[in-house]
Design a protein around this motif. Structure first.
Motif, short mmCIF file in Angstrom:
data_model
loop_
_atom_site.label_atom_id
_atom_site.label_comp_id
_atom_site.label_asym_id
_atom_site.label_seq_id
_atom_site.Cartn_x
_atom_site.Cartn_y
_atom_site.Cartn_z
N LEU A 122 -17.14 18.39 1.24
CA LEU A 122 -16.42 17.43 1.03
C LEU A 122 -16.97 16.09 1.01
CD1 LEU A 122 -13.35 16.59 0.40
CD2 LEU A 122 -12.73 16.58 2.84
N ASP A 123 -17.69 15.86 2.20
CA ASP A 123 -18.44 14.59 2.25
C ASP A 123 -19.39 14.36 1.06
OD1 ASP A 123 -17.25 13.84 4.60
OD2 ASP A 123 -18.80 14.42 5.91
N LEU A 124 -19.94 15.29 0.63
CA LEU A 124 -20.71 15.32 -0.63
C LEU A 124 -20.29 14.94 -1.94
CD1 LEU A 124 -23.64 18.12 0.28
CD2 LEU A 124 -23.68 15.53 0.98
N MET A 125 -19.08 15.51 -1.99
CA MET A 125 -18.16 15.54 -3.30
C MET A 125 -17.36 14.03 -3.28
SD MET A 125 -18.76 17.87 -5.32
CE MET A 125 -17.35 17.42 -6.39
N VAL A 165 -24.46 23.47 -13.21
CA VAL A 165 -25.38 22.70 -12.32
C VAL A 165 -24.78 21.19 -11.97
CG1 VAL A 165 -27.62 21.57 -12.25
CG2 VAL A 165 -27.35 23.65 -13.62
N PRO A 166 -24.35 20.97 -10.84
CA PRO A 166 -23.94 19.57 -10.39
C PRO A 166 -25.11 18.37 -10.44
CG PRO A 166 -24.55 20.70 -8.34
CD PRO A 166 -24.85 21.67 -9.59
N LEU A 167 -24.59 17.21 -10.23
CA LEU A 167 -25.56 16.20 -10.29
C LEU A 167 -25.79 15.92 -8.65
CD1 LEU A 167 -23.65 13.73 -12.73
CD2 LEU A 167 -26.03 14.88 -13.15
N PRO A 168 -26.94 15.45 -8.44
CA PRO A 168 -27.51 14.97 -6.82
C PRO A 168 -26.13 14.32 -6.52
CG PRO A 168 -29.27 14.91 -8.43
CD PRO A 168 -28.16 14.99 -9.35
N PRO A 169 -25.86 14.23 -5.19
CA PRO A 169 -24.66 13.54 -4.68
C PRO A 169 -25.28 12.43 -3.98
CG PRO A 169 -24.97 15.30 -3.30
CD PRO A 169 -26.13 15.50 -4.51
N ALA A 170 -26.53 11.93 -4.21
CA ALA A 170 -27.18 10.91 -3.25
C ALA A 170 -26.44 9.51 -3.35
CB ALA A 170 -28.49 10.61 -3.86
N THR A 171 -26.21 9.06 -2.18
CA THR A 171 -25.48 7.74 -2.17
C THR A 171 -26.62 6.51 -2.20
OG1 THR A 171 -25.96 7.75 0.34
CG2 THR A 171 -23.74 8.60 -0.71
N ASP A 172 -26.09 5.46 -2.65
CA ASP A 172 -26.62 4.19 -2.82
C ASP A 172 -27.91 4.01 -3.26
OD1 ASP A 172 -24.60 2.79 -1.20
OD2 ASP A 172 -25.26 3.60 0.72
N ASP A 191 -29.37 17.53 0.50
CA ASP A 191 -28.00 17.79 0.49
C ASP A 191 -27.58 18.49 -0.88
OD1 ASP A 191 -27.22 16.49 2.71
OD2 ASP A 191 -27.08 14.65 1.99
N PHE A 192 -28.59 17.96 -1.86
CA PHE A 192 -28.38 18.56 -3.54
C PHE A 192 -28.58 20.23 -3.39
CE2 PHE A 192 -30.53 18.43 -7.82
CZ PHE A 192 -29.24 18.69 -8.23
N VAL A 193 -29.58 20.51 -2.60
CA VAL A 193 -29.67 22.02 -2.42
C VAL A 193 -28.44 22.70 -2.07
CG1 VAL A 193 -31.05 23.74 -1.29
CG2 VAL A 193 -32.15 21.85 -2.04
N LEU A 194 -27.87 22.12 -0.98
CA LEU A 194 -26.67 22.67 -0.32
C LEU A 194 -25.47 22.58 -1.59
CD1 LEU A 194 -24.81 23.70 1.82
CD2 LEU A 194 -24.24 21.20 2.38
N LEU A 195 -25.23 21.58 -2.32
CA LEU A 195 -24.45 21.51 -3.49
C LEU A 195 -24.56 22.53 -4.61
CD1 LEU A 195 -21.75 20.27 -4.31
CD2 LEU A 195 -23.14 18.47 -5.39
N LEU A 196 -25.88 22.57 -4.81
CA LEU A 196 -26.18 23.53 -5.99
C LEU A 196 -26.00 25.18 -5.57
CD1 LEU A 196 -30.03 22.15 -6.83
CD2 LEU A 196 -28.21 22.64 -8.51
#
Length: 412
Positions: free
Chosen positions: A92-95, A255-262, A391-396
Motif C-alpha cells: 500500500l505504501d508503494l502504491m 509490468v508495473p513502473l518503479p515506485p521510487a519517490t522523489d 521496492d520495485f522487485v517486491l512490486l514486480l
C-alpha cells in the motif's frame, strides 16, 4: 476509423492546480468519443488542494472518475486485500506513498483502468496543453487510437519500419514527444560550461565522449511543431517519446513502473521494456506543449526538483544494468534482473555522486545550494537509490495478483 465502443482510460494524475489542462483533456475525450466512437473513461487522480475547482471543470464530462487520495486509498486497500499478497501494508505504501512518485501515481492508473475494463491507458500530465493547427486542437489520442492494442498489421501509420515477423503482435505503445519547455527543468543552465558535466552523468557506463556529447545534445529537448500527421510503426526508440504523451495496451497489466519517490524518470521504465521486448509501437508527431509551473521556480520548488534529478542520476546505475539485460516483458524475469542489479558494488555510484556534486558546484549561483544538499544527504541518497530497486522487485512480484484482483474490484 471507428473503434466500436472500445473502452479506453484517459488519465491525468495531478498534485497541483490544473483546471486549464483538465479542460483540454476533457475536450480530447470528447473528440475521441465523437470521431472514433470510443468509450472514454476519464480518470483524474487528484492529490492537490484544488479538488472542488477541478470537479467544476469535470462536471458533465462523460464517464469521469475524479478520485482524491482517500478514494484512491480505499480502492487500493480493497485490491490488495483481495489479491492475498504478502506484505500488504508495504505494498500500500508503494502504491500510495507519502512522497511524490511519478511511477506510483501511474501504477494506480493502471489498476483503475483494469478495474474499469479498459483495453488501453492514455496518460497525460497536468502541466501541458495541446497544439493548435489549422484552427483545430492537435489531440494525441487521434494517433493513439489508430494503432494502440491493434495487431501491428492493422495499425494505421504513415510509415512502417517494423520487422514483418512482428506484424501479428499487438501494438503495445503509441506515443509522441513535446514542444515548449524542456522536459527536465534545467533550461536556465543549458548554455553554461558545466551543463555537459551534469547531463552527461546519466550516460550508459562505458559511453564514449562523442556518445556523451550526442546524449547531452538530445536529452530533455522537444520536437518540431505539428505541421501534419506523421507516424512510424516500429520498435520504439525510448528517446522519441515522453510519458506525458503516451498510450499503452497490454504491457501495464504485466509490468508495473518503479515506485521510487522523489525522483524523475521512474515512470519511463515501460518504454524501455517495450524496446527491449521488441513490441510493436507507433511514434507520432502530435506532440503536447510542455510548460513549467511557477512553483518550480521558487527556492523550495527549485531545490526539490534538482534533488529529484540527482536521484535520477543515481538510479541510472541500476537501470542501465536492467535495460542492458532485459529481453522480454515477463515480470518474473525482470524482477530477477532488478534484484541482481542491487548486487553491484556501490563504489561506482559513490564516485558518481561525487562527480554530480562537483558538477552542481561548478554551475554556481543557486546550484551551489544543491551541491551542498547533495553532500549533506550523500549517504541517504545512495541508500535510497538502491532501496528503490528493492521496492520495485517486491512490486514486480506482486503485480500479477494485484492486476487480477483489480479486475474484480469496483473503483468506488
Amino acid at each position: 476509423m471507428c473503434v466500436n465502443g472500445r473502452r479506453v482510460c484517459l488519465a491525468v494524475p495531478t498534485n497541483r492546480e490544473c483546471s486549464a489542462t483538465l479542460a483540454e483533456v476533457v475536450a480530447e475525450a470528447d473528440y475521441a468519443r465523437r470521431e472514433f466512437g470510443a468509450d472514454v473513461h476519464l480518470v483524474v487522480l487528484d492529490s492537490s488542494g484544488y479538488f472542488a475547482e477541478h470537479a467544476e471543470v469535470l462536471a458533465g464530462a462523460g464517464p469521469v472518475w475524479h478520485l482524491d487520495e482517500a478514494a484512491q486509498r480505499d480502492f487500493l486497500v480493497r485490491v490488495i486485500r483481495a489479491s492475498g499478497v504478502s506484505k500488504p501494508d508495504l505494498l500500500l505504501d508503494l502504491m500510495l506513498p507519502g512522497a511524490l512518485s511519478y511511477g506510483a501515481c501511474t501504477n494506480r492508473v493502471f489498476l483503475i483502468a483494469a478495474a474499469l475494463g479498459c483495453v488501453s491507458v492514455h496518460r497525460r500530465d497536468s502541466d501541458l496543453y495541446f497544439q493548435t493547427y489549422g484552427g483545430e486542437k492537435v489531440f494525441p489520442i487521434h494517433a493513439e487510437l489508430l494503432a494502440i492494442g491493434l495487431p501491428a498489421r492493422d495499425a494505421v501509420a504513415t510509415e512502417t519500419r517494423l520487422d514483418p515477423a512482428l506484424s501479428d503482435l499487438p501494438v503495445a505503445l503509441a506515443g509522441g514527444s513535446f514542444v515548449g519547455d524542456m522536459s527536465v527543468d534545467i533550461e536556465d543552465i543549458r548554455g553554461h560550461a558545466g551543463y555537459h558535466d551534469l547531463v552527461s552523468l546519466w550516460a550508459e557506463p562505458g559511453a564514449s565522449e562523442s556518445e556523451k556529447r550526442a546524449l547531452v545534445e538530445e536529452s530533455f529537448t522537444g520536437s518540431p511543431a505539428f505541421d501534419g500527421d506523421r507516424s512510424v510503426l516500429d520498435v520504439v526508440d525510448p528517446m522519441r517519446v515522453d510519458m506525458h504523451n503516451i498510450a499503452f495496451a497490454g504491457l501495464p497489466e504485466r509490468v508495473p513502473l518503479p515506485p521510487a519517490t522523489d525522483t524523475i524518470g521512474s515512470d519511463y521504465f515501460l518504454i524501455h521494456v517495450a524496446n527491449r521486448a521488441r513490441l510493436p509501437a507507433v511514434v507520432h508527431n502530435r506532440h503536447i506543449v510542455n510548460f513549467h509551473t511557477g512553483e518550480r521556480k521558487t527556492d523550495a520548488g527549485f531545490l526539490a526538483y534538482q534533488m529529484r534529478f540527482a536521484k535520477f542520476i543515481l538510479s541510472m546505475y541500476y537501470f542501465h544494468f536492467i535495460y542492458g539485460r532485459m529481453t522480454g516483458d515477463d515480470p518474473a524475469a525482470i524482477a530477477a534482473i532488478a534484484r541482481e542489479s542491487t548486487w553491484q558494488p556501490r563504489e561506482p555510484n559513490e564516485a558518481q555522486i561525487d562527480r554530480m556534486e562537483r558538477a552542481y558546484r561548478r554551475l554556481g549561483g543557486r546550484f551551489t545550494g544543491v551541491a551542498d544538499l547533495i553532500r549533506e544527504r550523500r549517504e541517504v541518497l545512495l541508500t535510497e537509490a538502491r532501496r528503490d530497486i528493492d521496492d520495485f522487485v517486491l512490486l514486480l512480484e506482486a503485480w500479477p495478483a494485484l492486476v487480477a484482483a483489480a479486475r474484480g474490484t469496483d473503483v468506488r
